[in-house]
Design a protein around this motif. Sequence first.
Motif, PDB file in Angstrom:
ATOM      1  N   HIS A  15       6.193  -5.268   8.235  1.00  0.00           N
ATOM      2  CA  HIS A  15       5.534  -6.541   7.959  1.00  0.00           C
ATOM      3  C   HIS A  15       5.260  -7.182   9.311  1.00  0.00           C
ATOM      4  O   HIS A  15       6.160  -7.738   9.929  1.00  0.00           O
ATOM      5  N   GLU A  25      -0.452  -8.828   2.308  1.00  0.00           N
ATOM      6  CA  GLU A  25      -0.189  -9.547   1.064  1.00  0.00           C
ATOM      7  C   GLU A  25       0.262  -8.600  -0.037  1.00  0.00           C
ATOM      8  O   GLU A  25       1.098  -8.956  -0.871  1.00  0.00           O
ATOM      9  N   ASP A  26      -0.256  -7.366  -0.046  1.00  0.00           N
ATOM     10  CA  ASP A  26       0.185  -6.374  -1.016  1.00  0.00           C
ATOM     11  C   ASP A  26       1.650  -6.005  -0.778  1.00  0.00           C
ATOM     12  O   ASP A  26       2.425  -5.896  -1.730  1.00  0.00           O
ATOM     13  N   GLU A  28       3.919  -7.900   0.645  1.00  0.00           N
ATOM     14  CA  GLU A  28       4.709  -9.067   0.238  1.00  0.00           C
ATOM     15  C   GLU A  28       4.864  -9.126  -1.280  1.00  0.00           C
ATOM     16  O   GLU A  28       5.957  -9.350  -1.795  1.00  0.00           O
ATOM     17  N   ARG A  29       3.769  -8.915  -1.999  1.00  0.00           N
ATOM     18  CA  ARG A  29       3.792  -8.975  -3.458  1.00  0.00           C
ATOM     19  C   ARG A  29       4.704  -7.904  -4.036  1.00  0.00           C
ATOM     20  O   ARG A  29       5.540  -8.172  -4.897  1.00  0.00           O
ATOM     21  N   ARG A  30       4.563  -6.675  -3.535  1.00  0.00           N
ATOM     22  CA  ARG A  30       5.377  -5.567  -4.053  1.00  0.00           C
ATOM     23  C   ARG A  30       6.848  -5.740  -3.708  1.00  0.00           C
ATOM     24  O   ARG A  30       7.724  -5.458  -4.523  1.00  0.00           O
ATOM     25  N   LYS A  32       8.408  -8.589  -3.233  1.00  0.00           N
ATOM     26  CA  LYS A  32       8.900  -9.698  -4.044  1.00  0.00           C
ATOM     27  C   LYS A  32       9.072  -9.288  -5.508  1.00  0.00           C
ATOM     28  O   LYS A  32      10.062  -9.632  -6.147  1.00  0.00           O
ATOM     29  N   ALA A  33       8.122  -8.531  -6.056  1.00  0.00           N
ATOM     30  CA  ALA A  33       8.170  -8.125  -7.462  1.00  0.00           C
ATOM     31  C   ALA A  33       9.302  -7.136  -7.715  1.00  0.00           C
ATOM     32  O   ALA A  33       9.999  -7.217  -8.722  1.00  0.00           O
ATOM     33  N   ASP A  39       8.146   0.448  -4.787  1.00  0.00           N
ATOM     34  CA  ASP A  39       7.966  -0.819  -4.082  1.00  0.00           C
ATOM     35  C   ASP A  39       8.937  -0.877  -2.913  1.00  0.00           C
ATOM     36  O   ASP A  39      10.079  -0.434  -3.034  1.00  0.00           O
ATOM     37  N   ASP A  54       6.636 -16.553   1.640  1.00  0.00           N
ATOM     38  CA  ASP A  54       7.593 -16.371   0.559  1.00  0.00           C
ATOM     39  C   ASP A  54       7.591 -14.907   0.127  1.00  0.00           C
ATOM     40  O   ASP A  54       6.633 -14.432  -0.466  1.00  0.00           O
ATOM     41  N   ILE A  55       8.668 -14.203   0.435  1.00  0.00           N
ATOM     42  CA  ILE A  55       8.782 -12.810   0.000  1.00  0.00           C
ATOM     43  C   ILE A  55       9.923 -12.631  -0.982  1.00  0.00           C
ATOM     44  O   ILE A  55      10.360 -11.526  -1.243  1.00  0.00           O
TER      45      ILE A  55
END
Length: 154
Positions: A15, A25-26, A28-30, A32-33, A39, A54-55
């Motif tokens: 990162h 952003e992908d 971060e999203r993965r 976090k999810a 992931d 925000d992660i």
Amino acid sequence: MYRSGRVRRIVTHEHTGLLDRALREDVERRFKANSSPIDPNILACTPTLELGIDIGDLGAVTLASLPRTTANYLQRVGRAGRATGNALVLAGVPSGPRDLYYFAEPSHLLDGEVTPPGAYLNATELLYRQFFAYCLDRVAAGDLVLPSPPPNLT
């Protein structure tokens, strides 16, 4: 743990500011999810995470260097333990005089002065850009309605 089936493979990703926005952003999203076995669950980061991205929840932070200021240090390590209040923070750094000093006197780094960022009101071009970006965000979110459609080229 092995019998429960909760064993998870380690999936790493970087990162950094060098990643293009869509990929960053992908990631971060993965992260976090955390919904797929592929992931990322470990991120290798530059100081990009000091910027308030925000992660989600982190259980541990490992530092490869000590940041120069208390504010930077607290911003980095403060990423861990937000959900549970528990975190592991490790610092593996060179044995230079500054690093050794803070290892001997960690309270000097932890309890140092945190200066809020300054706002230079004479930097009118910067303020103009920030305000314009804020207005565009509000229009895009539907919070600010324009009396007529914006021109094709803004």
